[in-house]
Design a protein around this motif. Sequence first.
Motif, PDB file in Angstrom:
ATOM      1  N   TYR A 184       0.820  -1.257   0.096  1.00  0.00           N
ATOM      2  CA  TYR A 184       0.075   0.081   0.092  1.00  0.00           C
ATOM      3  C   TYR A 184       0.877   1.180  -0.011  1.00  0.00           C
ATOM      4  O   TYR A 184       0.483   2.390   0.140  1.00  0.00           O
ATOM      5  CB  TYR A 184      -0.946  -0.094   1.176  1.00  0.00           C
ATOM      6  CG  TYR A 184      -1.918  -1.056   1.289  1.00  0.00           C
ATOM      7  CD1 TYR A 184      -2.834  -1.241   0.538  1.00  0.00           C
ATOM      8  CD2 TYR A 184      -1.738  -2.182   2.140  1.00  0.00           C
ATOM      9  CE1 TYR A 184      -4.000  -2.242   0.834  1.00  0.00           C
ATOM     10  CE2 TYR A 184      -2.368  -3.612   2.137  1.00  0.00           C
ATOM     11  CZ  TYR A 184      -3.745  -3.387   1.439  1.00  0.00           C
ATOM     12  OH  TYR A 184      -4.575  -4.333   1.838  1.00  0.00           O
ATOM     13  N   HIS A 250      -8.728  -5.475   4.957  1.00  0.00           N
ATOM     14  CA  HIS A 250      -8.695  -5.128   3.434  1.00  0.00           C
ATOM     15  C   HIS A 250      -9.310  -3.670   3.346  1.00  0.00           C
ATOM     16  O   HIS A 250      -8.566  -3.222   2.139  1.00  0.00           O
ATOM     17  CB  HIS A 250      -9.885  -6.057   2.967  1.00  0.00           C
ATOM     18  CG  HIS A 250      -9.557  -7.496   2.705  1.00  0.00           C
ATOM     19  ND1 HIS A 250      -9.407  -8.577   3.644  1.00  0.00           N
ATOM     20  CD2 HIS A 250      -9.221  -8.268   1.696  1.00  0.00           C
ATOM     21  CE1 HIS A 250      -9.295  -9.625   3.308  1.00  0.00           C
ATOM     22  NE2 HIS A 250      -8.835  -9.503   2.233  1.00  0.00           N
ATOM     23  N   ASP A 251     -10.197  -3.334   3.882  1.00  0.00           N
ATOM     24  CA  ASP A 251     -10.688  -2.057   3.337  1.00  0.00           C
ATOM     25  C   ASP A 251     -10.106  -0.687   3.773  1.00  0.00           C
ATOM     26  O   ASP A 251     -10.155   0.219   2.707  1.00  0.00           O
ATOM     27  CB  ASP A 251     -12.298  -1.937   3.675  1.00  0.00           C
ATOM     28  CG  ASP A 251     -13.075  -3.009   3.296  1.00  0.00           C
ATOM     29  OD1 ASP A 251     -12.655  -3.499   2.220  1.00  0.00           O
ATOM     30  OD2 ASP A 251     -14.160  -3.393   3.769  1.00  0.00           O
ATOM     31  N   PHE A 254      -6.671  -0.172   1.841  1.00  0.00           N
ATOM     32  CA  PHE A 254      -7.023   0.299   0.411  1.00  0.00           C
ATOM     33  C   PHE A 254      -7.677   1.559   0.193  1.00  0.00           C
ATOM     34  O   PHE A 254      -7.414   2.231  -0.631  1.00  0.00           O
ATOM     35  CB  PHE A 254      -8.137  -0.767  -0.150  1.00  0.00           C
ATOM     36  CG  PHE A 254      -8.430  -0.848  -1.455  1.00  0.00           C
ATOM     37  CD1 PHE A 254      -7.567  -1.401  -2.577  1.00  0.00           C
ATOM     38  CD2 PHE A 254      -9.624  -0.353  -1.860  1.00  0.00           C
ATOM     39  CE1 PHE A 254      -7.844  -1.144  -3.914  1.00  0.00           C
ATOM     40  CE2 PHE A 254     -10.085  -0.166  -3.132  1.00  0.00           C
ATOM     41  CZ  PHE A 254      -8.862  -0.566  -4.153  1.00  0.00           C
ATOM     42  N   LYS A 258      -6.434   5.032  -1.991  1.00  0.00           N
ATOM     43  CA  LYS A 258      -7.086   5.579  -3.086  1.00  0.00           C
ATOM     44  C   LYS A 258      -7.445   7.277  -2.791  1.00  0.00           C
ATOM     45  O   LYS A 258      -7.350   7.958  -3.601  1.00  0.00           O
ATOM     46  CB  LYS A 258      -8.785   4.874  -3.223  1.00  0.00           C
ATOM     47  CG  LYS A 258      -8.767   3.617  -3.749  1.00  0.00           C
ATOM     48  CD  LYS A 258     -10.005   3.089  -4.158  1.00  0.00           C
ATOM     49  CE  LYS A 258     -10.206   3.773  -5.385  1.00  0.00           C
ATOM     50  NZ  LYS A 258     -11.634   3.417  -6.074  1.00  0.00           N
ATOM     51  N   VAL A 271      -0.977  -1.564  -4.950  1.00  0.00           N
ATOM     52  CA  VAL A 271      -2.218  -1.180  -5.184  1.00  0.00           C
ATOM     53  C   VAL A 271      -2.180  -0.063  -5.906  1.00  0.00           C
ATOM     54  O   VAL A 271      -3.027   0.238  -6.930  1.00  0.00           O
ATOM     55  CB  VAL A 271      -2.694  -0.707  -3.930  1.00  0.00           C
ATOM     56  CG1 VAL A 271      -4.271  -0.085  -4.110  1.00  0.00           C
ATOM     57  CG2 VAL A 271      -3.071  -1.992  -2.824  1.00  0.00           C
ATOM     58  N   ASP A 298     -12.065  -2.939  -8.842  1.00  0.00           N
ATOM     59  CA  ASP A 298     -11.345  -2.204  -7.203  1.00  0.00           C
ATOM     60  C   ASP A 298     -11.308  -3.603  -6.330  1.00  0.00           C
ATOM     61  O   ASP A 298     -10.513  -3.505  -5.616  1.00  0.00           O
ATOM     62  CB  ASP A 298     -12.257  -1.366  -6.722  1.00  0.00           C
ATOM     63  CG  ASP A 298     -11.889   0.141  -7.247  1.00  0.00           C
ATOM     64  OD1 ASP A 298     -11.101   0.202  -8.191  1.00  0.00           O
ATOM     65  OD2 ASP A 298     -12.257   1.032  -6.540  1.00  0.00           O
ATOM     66  N   ASN A 302      -8.409  -4.953  -4.050  1.00  0.00           N
ATOM     67  CA  ASN A 302      -8.727  -4.715  -2.935  1.00  0.00           C
ATOM     68  C   ASN A 302      -8.350  -6.400  -2.301  1.00  0.00           C
ATOM     69  O   ASN A 302      -7.740  -6.379  -1.315  1.00  0.00           O
ATOM     70  CB  ASN A 302     -10.052  -4.360  -2.291  1.00  0.00           C
ATOM     71  CG  ASN A 302     -10.495  -4.475  -0.940  1.00  0.00           C
ATOM     72  OD1 ASN A 302      -9.899  -5.080  -0.019  1.00  0.00           O
ATOM     73  ND2 ASN A 302     -11.287  -3.530  -0.527  1.00  0.00           N
ATOM     74  N   GLY A 306      -5.036  -7.409  -0.006  1.00  0.00           N
ATOM     75  CA  GLY A 306      -5.549  -8.103   1.337  1.00  0.00           C
ATOM     76  C   GLY A 306      -4.694  -9.600   1.438  1.00  0.00           C
ATOM     77  O   GLY A 306      -4.313  -9.814   2.554  1.00  0.00           O
TER      78      GLY A 306
END
Length: 518
Positions: A184, A250-251, A254, A258, A271, A298, A302, A306
Amino acid sequence: MLPLLPVLLGFLFFGFLWWAFSPRGNKKNREPLPPSPPADPIIGHVRVVPAERPELTYVKWGKEHNTDILYLNFFGKSTIVLNSVQAAMELLDRRGAKYSDRPDFPFMKEQGWQRNLAFFSSGPSFRRHRKMFQNAFTTANCVPYREAQEMEARKVVGRILKTPQDWQSHLIMFGTTVILRIAYGITVGENDDPYVELAKKASFIISNAGQTGATMVDNFPFLRYLPKWLSILPSLKLAREYYPYVRALHDLPFAAVKTAMSHGVAETSFVKKMLEEMAENDENEKKDTEAQINTLTDADVNGAAGTIYVAGQDTSLATLSMFVLNMTEHPEVQRKGWEEIESVIGKERLPTFADRDKLPYVDCIMQEVFRRYPVVPLGVPHKSAEDGTYKGYFIPKGRSTMVANAYAMLRDENVYKDPGTFNPSRYLPIEKGGAGEPLPIGQFGFGRRICPGRHLATASVWMVMATMLATLEISRPKDINGNDIIPAPTFSTGIVSHPAPFLSVLKPRFENVAELLS
């Protein structure tokens, strides 16, 4: 409304009848099934396979039946256990087209691993994710990550110097920081960072949820739909309890990438690269059917990130914990590793990747850590796409899965002399005083399911091991009488196996270690 217990019992009863009388292929004129230990009627081997560390029992049964392949039955679901590299290479590698699929994993989905490469069945999603990883983590494409790996390795040793009693927490920190930077582009703070806490939660559920594909929820998927208040299965309760942490793992990072990209401040990462490639696809490509199948979303990126996060963090932590365990048990090996580093590098600088080819014994130490206590002892089950044979034994398709017992392979007495002994010299050539034994095979899987991040993972753990050997002395603690306390930890049962906490003393090897690290 019908009471719940009778309904459940009815499901089980008719399920047993279906298992007992359903046809399982044409049994006439076919080879026998592989050797099998005694089983119970209807439930098969459910009762005789231990819940904790079943790989040890599979080794025992293989010796008792003089075979490298076993047949097990769990409620009518066939499992083929492969106990040798030869069997795994023949079936999972050379016949990968037949045996590279995956069964469904309802229990892993209940934990929150919906889009993890390890659990995808063969198909477009598997191909998209596999291609992402293969392109991103070739040996050449891993080179740009070396600076981050060297930096984080030195940071973890610096933290150990400050609070050596917390060395295990510092290894967790390393696994998290290096993977977050690679996946990331995120640089985390100290141990109270929320990303570190999420990684700890994910590591716990991965390492303590039992054998993959063999839980009650995997055998009876309808159990997933039981209401949350009905906690008849502790494992199901555990999965549901940790689901929010797995999804947050995961979220949250991510979303952070973004947001950083929208402000033009995102650091280089897996990513970022994937999202930029997605943005470059033009509309004509999207209209093409084949392009649509191969177009990333996406959700794909994602899930892939993860996968990197938890797989890289958890396996790095487990491997480095095994390294400390083995160095605590074998000070003579540690001393030889340090002497090699000192002869090549001295005490005026720290190891870098440029030194790796000049440090063969340090490399052998890493390989022996992989071999003696494989952190992924059973891996993720494969699925048989069609009937087959091996050494005259019948391998059924359908409800059949295949498990590669890496623990058995890496302790194969036909390959390794005294396989239970920690002996890095076994890999050195005979003319250099070694035994010329082959490097371990199996710790990263086989065939089309081999770990695509193995080059990255190997580089990370090598860098930490070399840095620790160069700067730290790892020794046994003493009891009140001054005697050595030799660790004898137990190991967790899950996809990744961790040693239970054990005592070890870590201190600087010489005076100016802190200066070198700074």
